[in-house]
Write an enzyme that holds these catalytic residues in place. Structure first.
Site, mmCIF file in Angstrom:
data_model
loop_
_atom_site.group_PDB
_atom_site.id
_atom_site.type_symbol
_atom_site.label_atom_id
_atom_site.label_comp_id
_atom_site.label_asym_id
_atom_site.label_seq_id
_atom_site.Cartn_x
_atom_site.Cartn_y
_atom_site.Cartn_z
ATOM 1 N N GLU B 35 0.870 -1.181 0.000
ATOM 2 C CA GLU B 35 0.000 0.000 0.000
ATOM 3 C C GLU B 35 0.904 1.228 0.000
ATOM 4 O OE1 GLU B 35 -3.235 1.018 -0.223
ATOM 5 O OE2 GLU B 35 -2.367 3.017 0.071
ATOM 6 N N SER B 49 -20.187 5.426 -1.001
ATOM 7 C CA SER B 49 -21.536 5.411 -0.434
ATOM 8 C C SER B 49 -21.746 4.339 0.643
ATOM 9 C CB SER B 49 -22.577 5.191 -1.542
ATOM 10 O OG SER B 49 -22.396 6.102 -2.590
ATOM 11 N N ALA B 50 -20.780 3.452 0.815
ATOM 12 C CA ALA B 50 -20.865 2.413 1.843
ATOM 13 C C ALA B 50 -22.088 1.513 1.654
ATOM 14 C CB ALA B 50 -20.851 3.041 3.242
ATOM 15 N N ILE B 51 -22.372 1.263 0.398
ATOM 16 C CA ILE B 51 -23.575 0.519 0.026
ATOM 17 C C ILE B 51 -23.214 -0.866 -0.486
ATOM 18 C CG2 ILE B 51 -25.415 0.445 -1.740
ATOM 19 C CD1 ILE B 51 -25.744 2.582 0.419
ATOM 20 N N HIS B 53 -24.812 -3.003 -3.015
ATOM 21 C CA HIS B 53 -25.868 -2.943 -4.025
ATOM 22 C C HIS B 53 -26.485 -4.324 -4.238
ATOM 23 C CE1 HIS B 53 -25.018 1.156 -5.534
ATOM 24 N NE2 HIS B 53 -23.792 0.894 -5.115
ATOM 25 N N VAL B 176 4.364 1.643 -5.405
ATOM 26 C CA VAL B 176 5.105 0.936 -6.455
ATOM 27 C C VAL B 176 5.563 1.928 -7.509
ATOM 28 C CG1 VAL B 176 4.906 -0.773 -8.304
ATOM 29 C CG2 VAL B 176 3.953 -1.248 -6.027
ATOM 30 N N GLU B 338 -14.868 0.585 -10.003
ATOM 31 C CA GLU B 338 -15.689 1.690 -9.492
ATOM 32 C C GLU B 338 -16.957 1.060 -8.914
ATOM 33 O OE1 GLU B 338 -17.066 4.152 -12.761
ATOM 34 O OE2 GLU B 338 -16.822 2.504 -14.142
ATOM 35 N N SER B 339 -17.994 1.838 -8.692
ATOM 36 C CA SER B 339 -19.238 1.254 -8.188
ATOM 37 C C SER B 339 -19.694 0.151 -9.143
ATOM 38 C CB SER B 339 -20.312 2.347 -8.131
ATOM 39 O OG SER B 339 -21.524 1.799 -7.705
ATOM 40 N N CYS B 403 -18.401 12.019 21.471
ATOM 41 C CA CYS B 403 -19.558 11.942 20.579
ATOM 42 C C CYS B 403 -19.868 10.496 20.221
ATOM 43 C CB CYS B 403 -19.313 12.756 19.324
ATOM 44 S SG CYS B 403 -18.900 14.476 19.649
#
Lengths: 419, 482
Positions: B35, B49-51, B53, B176, B338-339, B403
């Site tokens: 990384e 979006s943390a979805i 699908h 890299v 991507e999504s 919080c």
């Protein structure tokens, strides 16, 4: 379950003054819960002077002001817990807190005083566009890093918002060798105290740009610059006025928010204008036996008024412990009229009120040569001339029991401005 | 075999790379994940979006469709194994104009073709009965009960942890720089030196085009596509219960409104192709567009409760589909993710791992342990269990982030598991994720990081090197100015 007469949540200026007043009123079984590692709350990081002019008639630093109360709390042997964070308050006054030493504890209180203070409005609340590098701090966080931890937070700073902490920090950074390029204020007036503008900006030649805001933040790892622009009457940035100001730090002093998550979860009625609970003249919320004072009730600009207000909450809690309470009888609503943003309290229990009640309020804008008028159902009670009023300065009026003698159960006491 | 440092080097510690590493760690292979940033989950995986699908969106037969549907089926078990917050809250696609009705029906049929289970078409009234805050403009909706929400930070970190627990190496701050064929394998040059491996996996996200170019003769165009979001306080978290999408239609591409798995409300994203993948700045216009578009489908969103805004860049490939294939000998592309990349990650991990393991003739490891335990979250425990945990380790009773009620114990555990920066702590245990956005806890998190990492406080970074929070210590001369 453990029981205690009064649990005070928060060991800052409000909590300390409330505890002392409750003890003076004869309640010995008290417990202060403080989430920090020492009593005194935010005052500990306010190492500048200017505190206590009203209360002690001398100019103290924040820690000195706090020490006056802490010394008395220690002398009175009022029990307190440090590193103890209240995580739940119920309408029937059970307070649950977490601490290293005690783990999770629940205490059944006969009365509760909420004195949790406030927090700073973060960048996200303003949706300031731009990148998200290091070097963006709320003014209070920077103040803590400098004054408690002894770190430097930046070399060249822009401050957004002219709230008191921002102004104080402009001076503080300058004194520590950093360069404060400007303070930008969205509104056409400052939200801070006039004396702070003079002593923290003018005296150091730091420009205050009213009706300006930060419209972009640049830099990937650390802030490299911010773009400042003028805003129009609707507070929208005016195209063409953008100016890129190189800096490595952006401090935000864009408002304080009463920290009322516990209050809301307990089910207390809230006031949208203050962000705090709705209270009576005794500072009791609509949950019997639960009182509120200090910045958790509404944001103050002077700690002296916090102490006064908290003392009343402490006395009221003590009276509740002695003789029970809840509001009975005529309940006069206090209304924020023309030019007034809010009032505290929001209602007065006329039949059990003290000789007089203080109504604190803030105005909606800057006003010159106006009258503050207090009226009951339209009938004027008092009026007071004011040379200048500003949203950044809390005002107060006193209403006496005799003023309200004629009140009906549904009467309205209005605080308003008149030209 | 002895001539190579590793059997497989995975380039990229996003959710795709970490899922591949975790799935490969089922086999008797020497694996290394590289990384470039200071922590995993530092690029596209951290700002989306943390979805999860349901899978009705992608073109039938595409890799996107295949991986999405398979990934969303694998997600519940994977989340259980890795102890990661995941909830199947269901999703809805809104149709905002009668003209768009055929498109909604087409989406429904596409979902059926893709094998999405439980789909149904709703009228506007039926949709509003399920989600009372939908606007009167909603003409109809596609309901997908298998849609879900997940914590992308914790999923990625958990995949990396589990891969490591099963023998994989995870090396951060090793971008890299070069890649070349060396015998029957590859030489990988990072900022810190050269490594060799029999196989290389390109899971480099926004950099996948660059890495691809080092190994393959052809060009792979990856365009950063910026998406901007608004995150709202938990007080707004139940404004909708399902993930509410809008059908692309006469108002253009819509934005979604969804609860997050931690109880916040999220609105976004915009979609704008940009030149610089490192540019994740939010814009006034983008954030305004999110508000405006979100309000078309969902009424009364309490935007006064916004606690932060952010932008993330998706790795959009000009090829229009995920590229999941051996594109050069011993070089596997997991590119253009991507999504719905987050939803697809569990399936992409398996797909890539099976192919690579089979090519290498690797045997399964009998001792593979699929289980990873989450960092304890005392604030979510019943009182009695929370009390017991604090008795056992009092550091769980020391609240650092008010919080989100995050204790020192959790922060220590985050650092123990690999957090090296304030953001690394924040993503693992949510200190600073709440309504004050780190105003109160940053000084303490900083102090704990310095202490635990044995560095000076002014060396503590927000994320990458160079993102130092402090410029010095008082009483000492400011390093640069004097």
């Amino acid at each position: 379950m453990r029981t205690t007469d009064i649990v005070i949540i928060g060991g800052g200026p409000a909590g300390l003054a409330a505890a002392l007043a409750a003890r003076e009123a004869g309640v010995s079984d008290l417990l202060i819960l403080e989430r920090g590692n020492e009593l005194g709350g935010i005052l500990n990081q306010c190492i500048h002077s200017g505190f206590g002019l009203h209360t002690f008639r001398e100019e103290l630093t924040g820690p000195e002001y706090a020490a006056r109360y802490m010394d008395r709390v220690l002398a009175e042997n009022i029990p307190f817990r440090l590193g103890a964070m209240a995580v739940r308050v119920t309408a029937d006054r059970r307070v649950t807190y977490i601490s290293r030493e005690e783990g999770l504890e629940t205490v059944q209180a006969r009365a509760v005083v909420l004195a949790m203070g406030c927090r700073e409005r973060p960048r996200g609340a303003l949706s300031i566009p731009g990148s998200r590098p290091a070097g963006i701090y709320t003014a209070g966080a920077a103040q803590r890093l400098m004054n408690i931890d002894g770190y430097r937070v930046g070399r060249e700073a822009v401050i957004l918002g002219s709230g008191d902490i921002g102004l104080i920090m402009a001076r503080r950074l300058t004194l520590e060798g950093a360069r404060v390029k400007l303070v930008a204020e969205l509104m056409p007036y400052s939200g801070g105290l006039k004396r702070n503008i003079v002593q923290c900006l003018d005296d150091f030649g730091i420009p205050l740009k009213l009706s300006h805001t930060v419209v972009d933040i640049h830099g990937r790892d650390r802030v490299e610059a911010v773009t400042v622009a003028a805003v129009d009457g609707q507070r929208r940035p005016i195209p063409g006025t953008e100016e890129r100001v190189p800096c490595d730090t952006l401090l935000l002093s864009v408002g304080l928010l009463p920290e009322n998550e516990l209050t809301r979860e307990a089910g207390a009625a809230m006031c949208a204008a203050t962000g705090g609970p709705v209270v009576s003249d005794r500072l009791e919320t609509d949950l019997p036996g639960i009182f509120a004072c200090g910045n958790v009730l509404h944001v103050h600009d002077l700690v002296d008024y916090v102490s006064q207000e908290a003392a009343l909450a402490g006395e009221s809690a003590a009276a509740f412990v002695r003789s029970g309470g809840g509001e009975t009888g005529r309940r006069v609503r206090v209304a924020a009229g023309n030019g007034v943003r809010y009032t505290v309290p929001q209602f007065i229990g006329v039949d059990r009120m003290a000789e007089a009640a203080v109504v604190r309020f803030r105005v909606t804008d800057v006003f010159r040569d106006v009258c503050v008028r207090l009226s009951l159902d339209g009938r004027e009670l008092t009026r007071r001339k004011k040379r200048a009023l500003a949203p950044g300065e809390m005002e107060q009026m006193t209403v006496t029991r005799s003023d309200l003698a004629e009140a009906r159960a549904d009467s309205v006491l209005t605080v308003e401005l008149e030209a | 075999m002895g001539t190579f440092d590793y059997d497989v080097i995975i380039i990229g510690g996003g959710v795709t790379g970490c899922a591949i590493a975790r799935e490969l760690s089922r086999y008797a292979l020497d694996i290394c994940l590289l990384e470039g940033e200071e922590d995993v989950c530092s690029g596209t995986s951290k700002a989306n979006s943390a979805i999860v699908h349901a899978g009705f969106d992608a073109a039938p037969g595409s890799m996107k469709a295949q991986m999405n549907v398979a990934g969303s089926r694998l997600m519940p078990d994977l989340a259980r194994e890795l102890d990661v917050p995941f909830r199947q809250n269901g999703s809805m696609v809104l149709c905002l104009s009668p003209d768009d009705r055929p498109a909604l029906e087409a989406l429904y049929r596409r979902g059926l073709t893709n094998g999405v289970e439980g789909l149904s078409l709703l009228t506007g009234e039926e949709a509003r009965a399920l989600e009372p805050h939908l606007t009167g403009a909603v003409e109809g909706a596609l309901l997908a009960p298998s849609g879900g929400i997940v914590c992308p930070f914790e999923l990625t970190a958990a995949l990396a942890e589990n891969a490591r627990a099963n023998g994989a190496e995870v090396r951060c701050l090793e971008p890299v720089e070069a890649l070349e064929r060396r015998g029957e394998g590859w030489a990988v040059t990072t900022g810190r030196g050269a490594l060799t491996s029999r196989w290389v996996v390109n899971a480099a996200g926004l950099s996948a085009g660059r890495i691809h170019g080092m190994a393959c003769p052809d060009h792979l165009e990856i365009t950063p596509r910026r998406g901007e979001y608004l995150l709202l306080d938990k007080s707004a978290g139940s404004h909708v219960t399902r993930t509410i999408f809008q059908l692309p239609g006469r108002y253009g591409k819509g934005v979604l409104v969804t609860p997050t798995v931690h109880g916040n409300l999220l609105a976004g994203p915009t979609a704008e192709d940009i030149a610089d993948g490192a540019d994740t700045a939010a814009t006034a216009a983008g954030l305004a567009l999110v508000r405006e578009r979100a309000a078309l489908g969902v009424a009364d969103i309490p935007f006064g409760a916004v606690i932060t805004s952010f932008a993330g860049n998706r790795a959009h490939s000009s090829r229009g589909d995920f590229l999941l294939a051996e594109t050069a000998p011993g070089f596997f592309d997991a590119a253009g993710i991507e999504s719905p990349g987050l939803s697809a990650a569990p399936a992409i991990g398996r797909y890539a791992a099976e192919r690579i393991a089979s090519a290498l003739g690797a045997a399964s490891r009998p001792d593979f342990d699929p289980i990873r335990r989450a960092i304890p979250r005392p604030a979510q425990l019943p009182d009695r269990e929370r009390a017991a945990l604090i008795r056992e380790d009092p550091r769980y009773g020391d609240i650092v982030c008010r919080c989100e009620q995050v204790s020192e114990g959790e922060i220590l555990e985050a650092i123990h598991r690999g957090a090296r920066s304030v953001d690394g702590v924040k993503r693992r245990v949510r200190a600073g994720m709440g309504r004050c956005q780190g105003g109160f806890c940053t000084p303490r998190v900083l102090e704990i990081l310095a202490r635990e990492l044995g560095i000076s406080p002014d060396e503590v970074c927000k994320n990458r090197p160079g993102s130092n929070l402090l410029t010095g210590t008082m009483g000492e001369a400011d390093h640069e100015n004097h």
